[in-house]
Design a protein around this motif. Sequence first.
Motif, PDB file in Angstrom:
ATOM      1  N   ALA A 184     -19.430  23.162  15.576  1.00  0.00           N
ATOM      2  CA  ALA A 184     -20.221  24.330  15.977  1.00  0.00           C
ATOM      3  C   ALA A 184     -21.697  23.959  15.898  1.00  0.00           C
ATOM      4  O   ALA A 184     -22.131  23.322  14.936  1.00  0.00           O
ATOM      5  CB  ALA A 184     -19.929  25.507  15.056  1.00  0.00           C
ATOM      6  N   HIS A 185     -22.474  24.331  16.921  1.00  0.00           N
ATOM      7  CA  HIS A 185     -23.915  24.115  16.797  1.00  0.00           C
ATOM      8  C   HIS A 185     -24.555  25.363  16.186  1.00  0.00           C
ATOM      9  O   HIS A 185     -23.921  26.420  16.080  1.00  0.00           O
ATOM     10  CB  HIS A 185     -24.555  23.713  18.130  1.00  0.00           C
ATOM     11  CG  HIS A 185     -24.483  24.730  19.235  1.00  0.00           C
ATOM     12  ND1 HIS A 185     -25.046  25.980  19.135  1.00  0.00           N
ATOM     13  CD2 HIS A 185     -23.927  24.670  20.481  1.00  0.00           C
ATOM     14  CE1 HIS A 185     -24.854  26.642  20.263  1.00  0.00           C
ATOM     15  NE2 HIS A 185     -24.174  25.879  21.091  1.00  0.00           N
ATOM     16  N   ILE A 186     -25.783  25.233  15.766  1.00  0.00           N
ATOM     17  CA  ILE A 186     -26.405  26.321  15.010  1.00  0.00           C
ATOM     18  C   ILE A 186     -26.633  27.559  15.864  1.00  0.00           C
ATOM     19  O   ILE A 186     -26.808  28.659  15.326  1.00  0.00           O
ATOM     20  CB  ILE A 186     -27.707  25.871  14.330  1.00  0.00           C
ATOM     21  CG1 ILE A 186     -28.742  25.396  15.359  1.00  0.00           C
ATOM     22  CG2 ILE A 186     -27.428  24.776  13.304  1.00  0.00           C
ATOM     23  CD1 ILE A 186     -30.115  25.105  14.751  1.00  0.00           C
ATOM     24  N   GLY A 187     -26.600  27.418  17.198  1.00  0.00           N
ATOM     25  CA  GLY A 187     -26.644  28.588  18.063  1.00  0.00           C
ATOM     26  C   GLY A 187     -25.376  29.411  17.930  1.00  0.00           C
ATOM     27  O   GLY A 187     -25.417  30.638  17.815  1.00  0.00           O
ATOM     28  N   THR A 218     -26.481  20.660  14.499  1.00  0.00           N
ATOM     29  CA  THR A 218     -25.415  21.102  13.617  1.00  0.00           C
ATOM     30  C   THR A 218     -25.941  21.306  12.203  1.00  0.00           C
ATOM     31  O   THR A 218     -27.049  20.878  11.857  1.00  0.00           O
ATOM     32  CB  THR A 218     -24.291  20.059  13.575  1.00  0.00           C
ATOM     33  OG1 THR A 218     -24.818  18.836  13.042  1.00  0.00           O
ATOM     34  CG2 THR A 218     -23.715  19.808  14.969  1.00  0.00           C
ATOM     35  N   VAL A 219     -25.139  21.942  11.379  1.00  0.00           N
ATOM     36  CA  VAL A 219     -25.495  22.112   9.972  1.00  0.00           C
ATOM     37  C   VAL A 219     -25.664  20.750   9.299  1.00  0.00           C
ATOM     38  O   VAL A 219     -26.591  20.540   8.511  1.00  0.00           O
ATOM     39  CB  VAL A 219     -24.423  22.956   9.242  1.00  0.00           C
ATOM     40  CG1 VAL A 219     -24.644  22.928   7.734  1.00  0.00           C
ATOM     41  CG2 VAL A 219     -24.454  24.395   9.746  1.00  0.00           C
ATOM     42  N   SER A 220     -24.788  19.810   9.638  1.00  0.00           N
ATOM     43  CA  SER A 220     -24.888  18.473   9.048  1.00  0.00           C
ATOM     44  C   SER A 220     -26.211  17.798   9.406  1.00  0.00           C
ATOM     45  O   SER A 220     -26.820  17.122   8.571  1.00  0.00           O
ATOM     46  CB  SER A 220     -23.717  17.601   9.509  1.00  0.00           C
ATOM     47  OG  SER A 220     -22.500  18.115   9.031  1.00  0.00           O
ATOM     48  N   ASP A 272     -11.403  22.923  10.280  1.00  0.00           N
ATOM     49  CA  ASP A 272     -11.862  22.654   8.910  1.00  0.00           C
ATOM     50  C   ASP A 272     -13.380  22.468   8.873  1.00  0.00           C
ATOM     51  O   ASP A 272     -14.057  22.968   7.958  1.00  0.00           O
ATOM     52  CB  ASP A 272     -11.172  21.401   8.364  1.00  0.00           C
ATOM     53  CG  ASP A 272      -9.683  21.607   8.121  1.00  0.00           C
ATOM     54  OD1 ASP A 272      -9.240  22.772   8.105  1.00  0.00           O
ATOM     55  OD2 ASP A 272      -8.964  20.597   7.962  1.00  0.00           O
ATOM     56  N   ALA A 273     -13.915  21.750   9.864  1.00  0.00           N
ATOM     57  CA  ALA A 273     -15.369  21.526   9.914  1.00  0.00           C
ATOM     58  C   ALA A 273     -16.121  22.842  10.077  1.00  0.00           C
ATOM     59  O   ALA A 273     -17.176  23.050   9.460  1.00  0.00           O
ATOM     60  CB  ALA A 273     -15.713  20.576  11.062  1.00  0.00           C
ATOM     61  N   PHE A 274     -15.580  23.739  10.894  1.00  0.00           N
ATOM     62  CA  PHE A 274     -16.216  25.040  11.118  1.00  0.00           C
ATOM     63  C   PHE A 274     -16.314  25.829   9.813  1.00  0.00           C
ATOM     64  O   PHE A 274     -17.378  26.358   9.461  1.00  0.00           O
ATOM     65  CB  PHE A 274     -15.434  25.837  12.161  1.00  0.00           C
ATOM     66  CG  PHE A 274     -15.883  27.257  12.320  1.00  0.00           C
ATOM     67  CD1 PHE A 274     -17.054  27.555  12.993  1.00  0.00           C
ATOM     68  CD2 PHE A 274     -15.140  28.296  11.782  1.00  0.00           C
ATOM     69  CE1 PHE A 274     -17.489  28.877  13.133  1.00  0.00           C
ATOM     70  CE2 PHE A 274     -15.560  29.615  11.918  1.00  0.00           C
ATOM     71  CZ  PHE A 274     -16.736  29.898  12.593  1.00  0.00           C
TER      72      PHE A 274
END
Length: 469
Positions: free
Chosen positions: A35-38, A289-291, A103-105
């Motif tokens: 997921a991107h931050i948008g 991304t958050v990462s 899981d990443a989401f």
Amino acid sequence: MYLYNSLTHKKELFVPNHPDIVKMYTCGPTVYHYAHIGNLRSYIMEDVLEKSLRYLGYNVKRVMNITDVGHLASDADTGEDKMLKGAKREHKSVMEIAKFYTDAFFTDCAKLNIKTPDVVEPATNCIDEYIHMVTTLLDKGYAYQAGGNIYFDTSKLEKYYVFNDHNEEDLAVGVREGVEEDTNKRNKNDFVLWFTKSKFEDQALKWDSPWGVGYPGWHIECSCISMKHLGEDMDIHCGGIDNAFPHHTNEIAQSEAYLGHKWCNYWFHVHHLNTESGKMSKSKGEFLTVSLLEEKGYDPIVYRLFCLQSHYRRNLVFSWENLDNAAVTYEKLIAKIAALDPNGGEIETEALSKLKERFVTALNGDLNTSLAVTALYDVLKAKTNDATKLAAFADFDQVLGLNLLAAAQKVRDAQPKEESDPEIDAMLLARAEAKKAKNWAEADRIRDELKARGIEIIDTPQGAKWKRI
């Protein structure tokens, strides 16, 4: 609470269908990539809405789908299958891709203090429900079979474009550049309920159905998953503004045709996160991304604050400078909270009640998170003791999710522990008097003498402290 209802284009007093529960549905992610931050801006604001309702005393049941099948790349039910694209990119099966990115989401959500909904349902779990709904729509005359696929017949509706007042020609599906018109459709606005004739020869996920082996259209997922867990009516449906048409439009069409009555009362749409060059999207390469934020040294909670500083119905422009400003704001706020004394008296209930009134007013005014953040500064300025202020921060953070007290405690823990030694304390006092008299040489002499004895002086706004080196 007043909320802006996208369906009626006005703010309305929120009145749930049932006195004992608020039924809330969130369109979940298509799990083919991070997921991107948008994307995550929508989930942050939906999280704030859910937590606000709970804070205001409502019992909430929130359901979210996970799109792990059947999401095509265009509004015309044509284009590249996003799940298949992800599987090819990473040389994995579709279900391996779905598991990894689901899981990443939720890992990203945890870093942003986004609560996991009460029910999370992957689309692949509900094939029987899709088949039942499609069968019913065929029986009622709202659907037809053509070219091997099952389509919803939008011509049977009194009004299809429920979120706007545009003419049919203004929002015709299939007129975008690079999108081929589906010649099986009776009307250009019709949409696929079930595919048996796919353009993808290697479509990975298929199921038996009365119409042949195939897979569901994207739009039917949310209708069936919400009804499975929330029943035949719903209070609030959430999603990004880009889902209003065609996804939410098609959800309403098929759901109300199937049910024979109104389905959802309030539609809550979060607007875009833009970069300076336009809307953020994975396809444009602006894949934040958050990462990535963490790699650049930002606490993800700073991004949450950045989102809360703007109203959910306004486009928000992301830049590193804007995020830096949010980081500075957060750091200063936490420092001020850390300076409050956790043992600062008894909580003054009347003062706390007045502070909460301002906060509740912000939430009730169409989820005005900007004013809710301002209410934090009202607490700092309030004429009450530290215990009451800390209680207010803890109370408000149930909704804001900014880790206020935990972050403040980390700051306190990092500060040097005060030690006591009459001789050293006397030397610090003498140094303070020398500085007051502008006798810098004497002040420096005392500092150097203490340093030679293994004592470090730390000057703070509250006065000089010391620790052994």
